[in-house]
Design a protein around this motif. Structure first.
Motif: not given
Length: 142
Positions: A41-42, A47-48, A91, A45
């Protein structure tokens, strides 16, 4: 006109079968792939990233090996060590944003880079995974 014998028909069908198997393998290697480990997870929050192992029924030496550099040569009958590809998701809603090609992680992989405003792409070393979203332009300020 002379009819073909059974043996001749068989040998004419072998290349068609092989071509069909090759075409099907191009779909199922990503379509039936299994995730590897937990997703990353970036920091903010948005991006995944999930790593996947391709589903290969054909032996590894029948898969051409490419490198992320578009000018690099594609190698046939190369030895794969860790074949993998990545999928980038939003995400917040689970929507697929991007997907990489299949590369050997030993040769092209590395740590994830979440990008920045000046380089709005998510990558794993040399492997481009996908673009940033307009409403979430980066995890690292410029």
């Amino acid at each position: 006109m002379k009819r073909l014998t059974r043996r001749q028909r068989f040998w004419l069908c072998v290349p068609l079968f092989c071509a069909g198997l090759w075409a099907a393998s191009q779909w199922w290697e990503k379509g039936l792939a299994k995730p590897v480990g937990a997703p990353d997870i970036s920091p903010n929050g948005c991006y995944r990233v999930q790593e996947f192992q391709p589903f290969w029924l054909l032996p590894w030496f029948l898969h051409p090996m490419a490198f992320p550099d578009p000018e690099a040569e594609v190698y046939w009958f190369a030895r794969w060590e860790i074949p993998a590809f990545f999928r980038l998701y939003d995400h917040r809603n689970g929507q697929l944003i991007g997907e990489s090609q299949i590369y050997d992680l030993v040769n092209a992989g590395g740590p994830l880079d979440w990008g920045s405003r000046s380089y709005p792409k998510v990558s794993a070393a040399m492997i481009q995974i996908g673009p940033h979203l307009p409403d979430c332009m980066g995890d690292q300020p410029d």
